[in-house]
Scaffold this motif. Structure first.
Motif, PDB file in Angstrom:
ATOM      1  N   VAL A  51      -6.364   2.922 -14.323  1.00  0.00           N
ATOM      2  CA  VAL A  51      -6.453   3.077 -15.725  1.00  0.00           C
ATOM      3  C   VAL A  51      -6.425   1.857 -16.263  1.00  0.00           C
ATOM      4  O   VAL A  51      -7.136   1.539 -17.443  1.00  0.00           O
ATOM      5  N   VAL A  52      -5.896   0.628 -15.730  1.00  0.00           N
ATOM      6  CA  VAL A  52      -6.099  -0.691 -16.424  1.00  0.00           C
ATOM      7  C   VAL A  52      -7.718  -1.293 -16.233  1.00  0.00           C
ATOM      8  O   VAL A  52      -8.120  -1.664 -17.473  1.00  0.00           O
ATOM      9  N   GLY A  53      -8.262  -1.078 -15.022  1.00  0.00           N
ATOM     10  CA  GLY A  53      -9.686  -1.614 -15.119  1.00  0.00           C
ATOM     11  C   GLY A  53     -10.823  -0.519 -16.023  1.00  0.00           C
ATOM     12  O   GLY A  53     -11.710  -1.241 -16.652  1.00  0.00           O
ATOM     13  N   THR A  54     -10.476   0.834 -16.220  1.00  0.00           N
ATOM     14  CA  THR A  54     -11.263   1.238 -16.764  1.00  0.00           C
ATOM     15  C   THR A  54     -11.300   1.233 -18.322  1.00  0.00           C
ATOM     16  O   THR A  54     -12.182   1.369 -18.888  1.00  0.00           O
ATOM     17  N   THR A  55      -9.888   1.142 -18.767  1.00  0.00           N
ATOM     18  CA  THR A  55      -9.677   0.741 -20.087  1.00  0.00           C
ATOM     19  C   THR A  55     -10.320  -0.336 -20.553  1.00  0.00           C
ATOM     20  O   THR A  55     -10.742  -0.679 -21.521  1.00  0.00           O
ATOM     21  N   THR A  56     -10.210  -1.483 -19.555  1.00  0.00           N
ATOM     22  CA  THR A  56     -10.784  -2.760 -19.852  1.00  0.00           C
ATOM     23  C   THR A  56     -12.473  -2.700 -19.951  1.00  0.00           C
ATOM     24  O   THR A  56     -12.949  -3.359 -20.708  1.00  0.00           O
ATOM     25  N   ALA A  57     -12.949  -1.909 -18.938  1.00  0.00           N
ATOM     26  CA  ALA A  57     -14.495  -1.827 -19.167  1.00  0.00           C
ATOM     27  C   ALA A  57     -14.481  -1.063 -20.507  1.00  0.00           C
ATOM     28  O   ALA A  57     -15.629  -1.431 -21.254  1.00  0.00           O
ATOM     29  N   TRP A  58     -13.984  -0.014 -21.054  1.00  0.00           N
ATOM     30  CA  TRP A  58     -14.355   0.749 -22.216  1.00  0.00           C
ATOM     31  C   TRP A  58     -14.391  -0.230 -23.575  1.00  0.00           C
ATOM     32  O   TRP A  58     -15.275  -0.318 -24.048  1.00  0.00           O
ATOM     33  N   TYR A  59     -13.325  -1.336 -23.460  1.00  0.00           N
ATOM     34  CA  TYR A  59     -13.150  -2.183 -24.625  1.00  0.00           C
ATOM     35  C   TYR A  59     -14.233  -3.233 -24.473  1.00  0.00           C
ATOM     36  O   TYR A  59     -14.798  -3.646 -25.473  1.00  0.00           O
ATOM     37  N   LEU A  60     -14.452  -3.715 -23.400  1.00  0.00           N
ATOM     38  CA  LEU A  60     -15.517  -4.730 -23.018  1.00  0.00           C
ATOM     39  C   LEU A  60     -16.874  -4.138 -23.509  1.00  0.00           C
ATOM     40  O   LEU A  60     -17.737  -4.858 -24.221  1.00  0.00           O
ATOM     41  N   ALA A  61     -17.114  -2.920 -23.198  1.00  0.00           N
ATOM     42  CA  ALA A  61     -18.296  -2.251 -23.587  1.00  0.00           C
ATOM     43  C   ALA A  61     -18.319  -2.077 -25.128  1.00  0.00           C
ATOM     44  O   ALA A  61     -19.597  -2.288 -25.656  1.00  0.00           O
ATOM     45  N   ALA A  62     -17.372  -1.994 -25.525  1.00  0.00           N
ATOM     46  CA  ALA A  62     -17.327  -1.745 -27.288  1.00  0.00           C
ATOM     47  C   ALA A  62     -17.556  -3.061 -28.023  1.00  0.00           C
ATOM     48  O   ALA A  62     -17.928  -2.989 -29.137  1.00  0.00           O
ATOM     49  N   ALA A  63     -17.188  -3.912 -27.030  1.00  0.00           N
ATOM     50  CA  ALA A  63     -17.474  -5.408 -27.731  1.00  0.00           C
ATOM     51  C   ALA A  63     -18.883  -5.717 -27.317  1.00  0.00           C
ATOM     52  O   ALA A  63     -19.177  -6.858 -28.010  1.00  0.00           O
ATOM     53  N   GLY A  64     -19.812  -5.015 -26.788  1.00  0.00           N
ATOM     54  CA  GLY A  64     -21.129  -5.325 -26.644  1.00  0.00           C
ATOM     55  C   GLY A  64     -21.571  -5.947 -25.499  1.00  0.00           C
ATOM     56  O   GLY A  64     -22.632  -6.299 -24.998  1.00  0.00           O
ATOM     57  N   HIS A  65     -20.534  -6.011 -24.350  1.00  0.00           N
ATOM     58  CA  HIS A  65     -20.857  -6.559 -23.157  1.00  0.00           C
ATOM     59  C   HIS A  65     -21.587  -5.580 -21.913  1.00  0.00           C
ATOM     60  O   HIS A  65     -21.244  -4.444 -22.101  1.00  0.00           O
ATOM     61  N   ASP A  66     -22.171  -6.018 -21.058  1.00  0.00           N
ATOM     62  CA  ASP A  66     -22.746  -5.207 -19.938  1.00  0.00           C
ATOM     63  C   ASP A  66     -21.881  -5.228 -19.057  1.00  0.00           C
ATOM     64  O   ASP A  66     -21.758  -6.120 -18.078  1.00  0.00           O
ATOM     65  N   VAL A  67     -21.196  -4.172 -18.610  1.00  0.00           N
ATOM     66  CA  VAL A  67     -20.062  -3.851 -17.790  1.00  0.00           C
ATOM     67  C   VAL A  67     -20.594  -3.008 -16.434  1.00  0.00           C
ATOM     68  O   VAL A  67     -20.954  -1.984 -16.559  1.00  0.00           O
ATOM     69  N   THR A  68     -19.824  -3.689 -15.321  1.00  0.00           N
ATOM     70  CA  THR A  68     -20.011  -2.790 -14.068  1.00  0.00           C
ATOM     71  C   THR A  68     -18.622  -2.666 -13.502  1.00  0.00           C
ATOM     72  O   THR A  68     -17.751  -3.967 -13.377  1.00  0.00           O
ATOM     73  N   VAL A  69     -18.238  -1.651 -13.150  1.00  0.00           N
ATOM     74  CA  VAL A  69     -16.870  -1.424 -12.625  1.00  0.00           C
ATOM     75  C   VAL A  69     -17.056  -1.080 -10.898  1.00  0.00           C
ATOM     76  O   VAL A  69     -17.733  -0.299 -10.813  1.00  0.00           O
ATOM     77  N   ILE A  70     -16.244  -1.921 -10.147  1.00  0.00           N
ATOM     78  CA  ILE A  70     -16.395  -1.547  -8.622  1.00  0.00           C
ATOM     79  C   ILE A  70     -15.067  -1.201  -8.315  1.00  0.00           C
ATOM     80  O   ILE A  70     -14.039  -1.844  -8.500  1.00  0.00           O
TER      81      ILE A  70
END
Length: 416
Positions: A10-29
């Motif tokens: 839940v922490v990594g996924t929410t981090t990815a969500w907000y990073l993507a919302a800020a315009g970043h290119d995100v990969t989660v492993i």
């Protein structure tokens, strides 16, 4: 910028969500075959700002000594030749001072209140559903001394802006009538109407789907071998299959296993796994003896959350390394307490038992922000409050990585 997030809980996924919302290119492993498969899978389900009192407090040492050797103790230390646990334990003792407890409660409340607001906003914006309940959390007590001791921490939480208020035994029953059979044992409680509950695993799965639609790539079932780089910068993530992935920035959000990645870089963190247990009961059709308000049995350190047609009962902490075996004594203690409080509860089949390793810091304050390598960021150490703090810590880290100062007053690892 291109960002790799290690950890799809839940922490990594929410981090990815907000990073993507800020315009970043995100990969989660993540090493698991799906998101939210470890500590986020079957936790207590509470969005519990009211659970801000850290384990390390002035009363903790006496309780731990009384609980030594008890297999069903709420907090069980299995002391053994484990240097990591010994170091963690020494720091835990230093956090038991009243002044440290006050500072830690303040930090936890500030981040948790902000996180709860972020979750509520996300829910409005996306319509995400996860068996949520917005009926508050009731802490109830069956020991007068325990109730009296809890008043100080509750007062601090109110001073820091939380609507946690004392209620008498009769009010506890009015708030949650399912406690009627336990009325004779309840001496009082604290009610926080703004707190919530919901299924963290269901939330994580649904948010991951929304994140994919936003362009986030999830590389699941892919164990990470190491972070390659130096004290100055991280160069790549090396996977067990030999593949190396490069990015502009890297986020470690893999809970209790964060140290396994960071120690080779000389970045050991004060995080130790606190094994938690849960039992999930499937409720019979028409069942009306199960609680609908989320509950915390404070003396037993057990929580109860209604998740649709299920009752999730979770709690206790066992400091015993990284083993994932289920202790039948602790499982039985959870089930027995459930039937003591709700003797008329009607369920289908046997409860599903689960255990997960919660990444605990000695202070219960998570570690969020930029580490020594300039492109390495941390979002870990949330202990029992990963679900509570996930949205707030993810948004705060995304702000930092985007060059913005987080609004929350919290000791982030960051230099402005």
């Amino acid at each position: 910028m291109k960002v790799i997030v290690i950890g799809a809980g839940v922490v990594g996924t929410t981090t990815a969500w907000y990073l993507a919302a800020a315009g970043h290119d995100v990969t989660v492993i993540d090493r698991q075959p799906g998101v939210g498969q470890e500590t986020s899978f079957a936790n207590g389900g509470q969005i519990s700002v009211s659970h801000a009192e850290p384990w390390a407090n002035p009363q903790a040492i006496g309780k731990i000594l009384r609980w030594l050797g008890k297999e069903d103790a709420p907090l069980l230390f299995r002391w053994r030749l484990d240097p990591e646990l010994f170091r963690w334990g020494l720091r835990f003792l230093s956090e038991c001072k009243a002044s440290r407890t006050k500072a830690n409660i303040r930090a936890i409340v500030n981040l948790a209140i902000d996180s709860r607001a972020c979750l509520q906003q996300l829910r409005v914006e996306t319509g995400i559903a996860y068996d949520q309940q917005t009926r508050g959390i009731l802490h109830f007590y069956t020991d007068a001394q325990e109730y009296k001791a809890a008043a100080m921490a509750a007062d601090l939480m109110r001073d820091f802006g939380l609507d946690r208020h004392p209620v008498d035994a009769a009010a506890c029953i009015r708030i949650e009538p399912a406690l009627s059979d336990a009325r004779a044992t309840i001496v009082g409680g604290h009610f926080t109407p703004s707190d919530e509950s919901g299924d963290a695993h269901k939330f994580t799965r649904h948010l991951a789907e929304l994140a994919k639609a936003r362009g986030v790539h999830f590389q699941i079932g892919t164990p990470v071998l190491r972070l390659r780089g130096s004290a100055a910068t991280i160069e790549s993530v090396e996977l067990y299959n030999g593949q190396r992935l490069q990015a502009d920035a890297y986020v470690v959000a893999c809970g209790s296993f964060s140290n396994a990645l960071l120690s080779p870089l000389g970045l050991g963190l004060p995080i130790y796994p606190a094994k938690g247990y849960s039992a999930t009961f499937t409720l019979a059709d028409g069942e009306n003896f199960a609680p609908t308000v989320s509950l915390t049995d404070d003396g037993r350190k057990i929580v109860f959350s209604r998740l649709g047609n299920r009752l999730r009962v979770a709690g206790t902490a066992e400091m015993n390394g990284y083993g994932m075996g289920l202790n039948p004594v602790r499982c039985a203690a959870i089930t027995e307490r459930t039937h003591q409080l709700f003797p008329h509860l009607r369920t289908v089949g046997e409860p599903e038992y689960w255990t997960g390793l919660r990444p605990a810091t000695p202070s219960n304050v998570p570690i969020i922000g930029r580490a020594k390598p300039s492109n390495l960021y941390l979002n870990t150490g949330h202990g029992t409050l990963g679900w509570t703090m996930a949205c707030g810590s993810g948004k705060a880290l995304a702000d930092m990585m985007s060059g913005r100062r987080p609004e929350t007053d919290f000791p982030f690892l960051y230099r402005y």
